[in-house]
Design a protein around this motif. Structure first.
Motif, PDB file in Angstrom:
ATOM      1  N   UNK A  21      48.923  38.381  45.909  1.00 39.16           N
ATOM      2  CA  UNK A  21      48.288  38.570  44.601  1.00 39.16           C
ATOM      3  C   UNK A  21      46.919  37.910  44.599  1.00 39.16           C
ATOM      4  N   UNK A  22      45.948  38.659  44.119  1.00 34.85           N
ATOM      5  CA  UNK A  22      44.582  38.163  44.043  1.00 34.85           C
ATOM      6  C   UNK A  22      44.212  38.072  42.566  1.00 34.85           C
ATOM      7  N   UNK A  23      43.665  36.932  42.167  1.00 31.29           N
ATOM      8  CA  UNK A  23      43.241  36.803  40.772  1.00 31.29           C
ATOM      9  C   UNK A  23      41.764  36.428  40.672  1.00 31.29           C
ATOM     10  N   UNK A  24      41.059  37.150  39.819  1.00 32.61           N
ATOM     11  CA  UNK A  24      39.669  36.828  39.512  1.00 32.61           C
ATOM     12  C   UNK A  24      39.625  36.270  38.088  1.00 32.61           C
ATOM     13  N   UNK A  25      38.813  35.263  37.886  1.00 28.31           N
ATOM     14  CA  UNK A  25      38.721  34.676  36.542  1.00 28.31           C
ATOM     15  C   UNK A  25      37.268  34.504  36.136  1.00 28.31           C
ATOM     16  N   UNK A  26      37.045  34.597  34.849  1.00 30.99           N
ATOM     17  CA  UNK A  26      35.708  34.378  34.299  1.00 30.99           C
ATOM     18  C   UNK A  26      35.766  33.259  33.270  1.00 30.99           C
TER      19      UNK A  26
END
Lengths: 288, 147
Positions: free
Chosen positions: A283-288
């Motif tokens: 699982x890959x997560x991008x956050x802002x």
């Protein structure tokens, strides 16, 4: 309806851009002050959590007066199935988390596929993962709807949509084990979902709700790197196919506040009559 | 799966073994004693001064006095040879309009200051664990932030 992983990704990116646009429109910068990893990663239903289970924390690093958004893509190749999930979450002032997720289960052995949409909301009731003696506690709801419920209906599911309601608590214990920080999570969920909803809701054995427990422990080997185990109890509503609890051993690495990668080995038991569904999870997560 | 469980268990045991050594010394020693704590606090002061969100809270603060008081408090918390005789945390911070976001920023700076002064992860975790309960006291008497 999704037809390929590429369309799936394209839609996720579109949704993520929409969230960012909304935030900019609202005149608020997307920036969080909470410490690294305190938003967890994205669980397969779109909420902030581990891989399988929601946690008490809300997505991203937003605190009071701040906004955060996350997007994730996950895949779990199992013995006879391949689960792909993706979605986005918005954290408003570390009080409310709104999420959208899409799950795609390819029936590699049986043929065909099952897909569902999940809209989630999670309200932080009180507390803080790091500073409150009882940790952080949140109340969440996940509205799930199958795209095409014909197969679940054939095997005895009563409904093609349902709502999970859960209470989730998380607590970080500083220097708990070998001077490393220990993360504890407990979730109680009321659900009618068969295999998380991919096989419909309710069945001949149990048409109504079941209260299930989910939990995980994780040890931060470094502030960026956690290893642990997760357990998710499941209802068993269908006489057609026994349903087992889900288990995982996971590790997650936070490259930065914006990027994390989670890997796990899964044991999901029997799914739709096929025993021993083991597999990996990324699982890959991008956050802002 | 079994092999992985075994590997995890071994890792945990190994780490537990490493942790044992720290028991002979106080946390204060692990922070570098008096010079270590002084350097950490000085490092933290520079980080606060460079943070436009936080520096405003210190406009009416005598920085030398504040730094000395914080050194004493950290020394006391870390089982060093000091007794913190400053004001209680709720009174010291009352009505400053501190938000959780401000608090988180400060903890982030503290963590970076400890890293910059070479304090090891185990000691950092132990110190943060002792500082964490102060959150409740510091946030107890905050008036709602002015908008």
């Amino acid at each position: 309806m999704m037809t390929s992983p590429f369309l799936f990704m394209a839609r996720m990116i579109r949704d993520a851009l929409l969230v960012i646009a909304l935030c900019l429109f609202a005149g608020q910068a997307l920036a969080g002050s909470r410490l690294l990893a305190t938003g967890g990663v994205s669980q397969i239903e779109g909420a902030a959590g581990g891989g399988l289970s929601p946690w008490g924390v809300l997505a991203g690093s937003a605190s009071e007066g701040e906004l955060a958004a996350t997007a994730f893509i996950s895949t779990a190749p199992l013995s006879d199935y391949t689960l792909t999930a993706g979605g986005i979450a918005l954290n408003v002032h570390d009080r409310l988390e709104l999420s959208l997720a899409h799950q795609h289960l390819a029936l590699d052995t049986l043929g065909g596929r099952l897909e569902q949409q999940i809209a989630g909301a999670k309200l932080r009731l009180f507390g803080d993962l790091l500073y409150h003696p009882w940790g952080v506690w949140s109340l969440g709801v996940q509205h799930k709807r199958l795209d095409d419920g014909s197969l679940p209906r054939v095997i005895g599911a009563h409904d093609v949509q349902g709502n999970d309601i859960y209470l989730s608590g998380s607590k970080l214990v500083f220097a708990a084990l070998a001077e490393r920080n220990l993360l504890l999570n407990l979730t109680l969920r009321s659900t009618r979902a068969n295999q998380g909803g991919l096989l419909g809701f309710g069945g001949d054995l149990e048409p109504g709700r079941t209260l299930v427990a989910e939990g995980s422990v994780g040890l931060f080997l470094t502030p960026r790197w956690i290893i642990g185990a997760e357990y998710r109890q499941k209802p068993d509503n269908l006489s057609f196919a026994r349903e087992d609890d889900w288990r995982s051993l996971y590790t997650a690495y936070f490259f930065s506040p914006q990027l994390s990668l989670t890997g796990a080995v899964l044991d999901l038991g029997a799914i739709a009559g096929l025993e021993h569904q083991h597999g990996g999870y990324l699982s890959l997560q991008f956050a802002l | 799966m079994k092999r992985l469980v075994l590997a995890l268990a071994m890792t945990t045991l190994l780490l537990a073994g490493c942790g044992q050594r720290a028991d002979h010394a106080t946390l204060y020693d692990a922070l570098g004693g008096r010079p270590g704590v002084e350097a950490t606090v000085e490092n933290l002061m520079y980080r606060i001064a460079d943070d436009p969100t936080l520096v405003g809270f210190f406009t009416n603060t005598n920085i030398d006095h504040f730094a000395a008081s914080l050194e004493q408090q950290l020394c006391d918390l870390a089982d060093g040879p000091c007794h913190y005789d400053g004001p209680p945390m709720d009174r010291a911070h009352q009505h400053m309009g501190i938000t959780n976001a401000d608090f988180n920023r400060l903890v982030g700076h503290m963590e970076q200051a400890l890293i910059a002064e070479g304090v090891l992860l185990g000691a950092r975790n132990r110190l943060l664990g002792r500082l964490a309960p102060l959150h409740g006291e510091i946030m107890r008497r905050q008036s709602p932030p002015a908008h």
